[in-house]
Write a protein that holds these residues in place. Structure first.
Motif, PDB file in Angstrom:
ATOM      1  N   ILE A  98       0.848  -1.206   0.000  1.00 33.19           N
ATOM      2  CA  ILE A  98       0.000   0.000   0.000  1.00 33.19           C
ATOM      3  C   ILE A  98       0.877   1.247   0.000  1.00 33.19           C
ATOM      4  CG2 ILE A  98      -1.645   1.354   1.365  1.00 33.19           C
ATOM      5  CD1 ILE A  98      -2.736  -1.389   2.404  1.00 33.19           C
ATOM      6  N   HIS A  99       1.877   1.238   0.869  1.00 35.58           N
ATOM      7  CA  HIS A  99       2.800   2.377   0.986  1.00 35.58           C
ATOM      8  C   HIS A  99       3.527   2.636  -0.338  1.00 35.58           C
ATOM      9  CE1 HIS A  99       5.708   4.898   3.321  1.00 35.58           C
ATOM     10  NE2 HIS A  99       6.532   4.519   2.352  1.00 35.58           N
ATOM     11  N   ALA A 135       2.568   8.708   1.648  1.00 37.75           N
ATOM     12  CA  ALA A 135       2.453   7.252   1.566  1.00 37.75           C
ATOM     13  C   ALA A 135       1.977   6.666   2.901  1.00 37.75           C
ATOM     14  CB  ALA A 135       3.789   6.640   1.145  1.00 37.75           C
ATOM     15  N   ASP A 136       2.474   7.200   4.011  1.00 38.47           N
ATOM     16  CA  ASP A 136       2.023   6.735   5.323  1.00 38.47           C
ATOM     17  C   ASP A 136       0.543   7.044   5.526  1.00 38.47           C
ATOM     18  OD1 ASP A 136       4.552   5.795   5.916  1.00 38.47           O
ATOM     19  OD2 ASP A 136       5.129   7.579   7.057  1.00 38.47           O
ATOM     20  N   ASP A 137       0.108   8.191   5.047  1.00 39.22           N
ATOM     21  CA  ASP A 137      -1.305   8.562   5.152  1.00 39.22           C
ATOM     22  C   ASP A 137      -2.176   7.566   4.371  1.00 39.22           C
ATOM     23  OD1 ASP A 137      -3.412  10.491   5.952  1.00 39.22           O
ATOM     24  OD2 ASP A 137      -3.557  10.816   3.768  1.00 39.22           O
ATOM     25  N   ALA A 138      -1.690   7.138   3.213  1.00 38.60           N
ATOM     26  CA  ALA A 138      -2.446   6.153   2.421  1.00 38.60           C
ATOM     27  C   ALA A 138      -2.585   4.840   3.174  1.00 38.60           C
ATOM     28  CB  ALA A 138      -1.765   5.922   1.072  1.00 38.60           C
ATOM     29  N   VAL A 139      -1.538   4.427   3.885  1.00 38.87           N
ATOM     30  CA  VAL A 139      -1.609   3.183   4.660  1.00 38.87           C
ATOM     31  C   VAL A 139      -2.623   3.339   5.791  1.00 38.87           C
ATOM     32  CG1 VAL A 139      -0.334   1.638   6.202  1.00 38.87           C
ATOM     33  CG2 VAL A 139       0.728   2.436   4.089  1.00 38.87           C
ATOM     34  N   SER A 176       0.593  -1.603  14.579  1.00 42.01           N
ATOM     35  CA  SER A 176       1.598  -2.497  13.990  1.00 42.01           C
ATOM     36  C   SER A 176       2.355  -1.794  12.858  1.00 42.01           C
ATOM     37  CB  SER A 176       0.963  -3.800  13.493  1.00 42.01           C
ATOM     38  OG  SER A 176       0.064  -3.552  12.440  1.00 42.01           O
ATOM     39  N   TYR A 177       1.675  -0.874  12.158  1.00 40.50           N
ATOM     40  CA  TYR A 177       2.371  -0.114  11.110  1.00 40.50           C
ATOM     41  C   TYR A 177       3.426   0.806  11.729  1.00 40.50           C
ATOM     42  CZ  TYR A 177       3.259   2.759   7.023  1.00 40.50           C
ATOM     43  OH  TYR A 177       3.870   3.419   5.991  1.00 40.50           O
ATOM     44  N   HIS A 178       3.102   1.419  12.848  1.00 42.44           N
ATOM     45  CA  HIS A 178       4.088   2.266  13.534  1.00 42.44           C
ATOM     46  C   HIS A 178       5.297   1.448  13.952  1.00 42.44           C
ATOM     47  CE1 HIS A 178       0.965   5.546  14.703  1.00 42.44           C
ATOM     48  NE2 HIS A 178       1.440   5.722  13.499  1.00 42.44           N
ATOM     49  N   MET A 179       5.063   0.248  14.437  1.00 38.94           N
ATOM     50  CA  MET A 179       6.176  -0.625  14.850  1.00 38.94           C
ATOM     51  C   MET A 179       7.021  -1.007  13.633  1.00 38.94           C
ATOM     52  SD  MET A 179       6.052  -0.622  18.027  1.00 38.94           S
ATOM     53  CE  MET A 179       7.384  -1.752  18.309  1.00 38.94           C
TER      54      MET A 179
END
Length: 179
Positions: free
Chosen positions: A113-114, A158-162, A171-174
């Motif tokens: 996704i990113h 890209a992070d906003d899209a995720v 879990s994405y932050h990790m």
């Protein structure tokens, strides 16, 4: 009165002070030292050549990774490149998403996704233009800062899209911390 010969020095008395002039000032002969514009041009061109060489080396390394990796077709004509090299951090360029097999198995969905957001927004073309600016403005810290800030904006997008995709944010932050 005549001008001094080459190699001589002229001395003039001005208000009781002796002032000496080199003979070259009177003869019109040019010194053999390079003039500063030539030196500056040579330094500028050397910097441009070094930046181009570095850019080409990086492009060659990316091309080798893409060429050696396993290809899997993705949506919209993009291609996933899987590599056995675990040290390769996920990235996207042109029409390719590149990541290690390990990353694909563990976090493939969110990484895709990113990276697909990067490709969909043509971030690679922005970065290519920023690199060209940095090559020809290599001496200018603002050019390098602009390039780095552009990368930061791209990562935010890209992070906003995720996060908007419904992925588990914690879990994405990790994952981001680990990568």
């Amino acid at each position: 009165l005549g001008f001094p010969r080459h190699g001589d020095a002229a001395t003039v008395l001005i208000d009781g002070i002796d002032v000496s002039f080199a003979a070259e000032a009177f003869t019109g002969e040019e010194s053999s030292d390079p003039e500063w514009p030539v030196v500056l041009l040579a330094a500028y061109l050397a910097g441009v050549v070094l930046c181009i060489a570095h850019t080409l080396i990086v492009a060659f390394r990316l091309a080798v990774i893409v060429r050696k990796g396993e290809r899997k077709p993705l949506q919209e004509g993009y291609t996933l490149i899987l590599t056995d090299d675990g040290s390769v951090a996920p990235f996207s360029w042109w029409k390719y998403v590149v990541m290690s097999r390990r990353d694909y198995k563990e976090y493939g969905d969110v990484i895709l996704i990113h990276e697909l957001r990067h490709l969909g927004a043509s971030h690679w073309s922005d970065l290519l233009l920023a690199q060209l600016v940095a090559i020809f403005q290599w001496y200018n810290p603002a050019a390098w800062l602009m390039r780095e800030e552009l990368k930061t904006v791209h990562e935010y997008q890209a992070d906003d899209a995720v996060m908007r995709s419904g992925a588990d944010i914690e879990s994405y932050h990790m994952l981001l911390i680990r990568k």
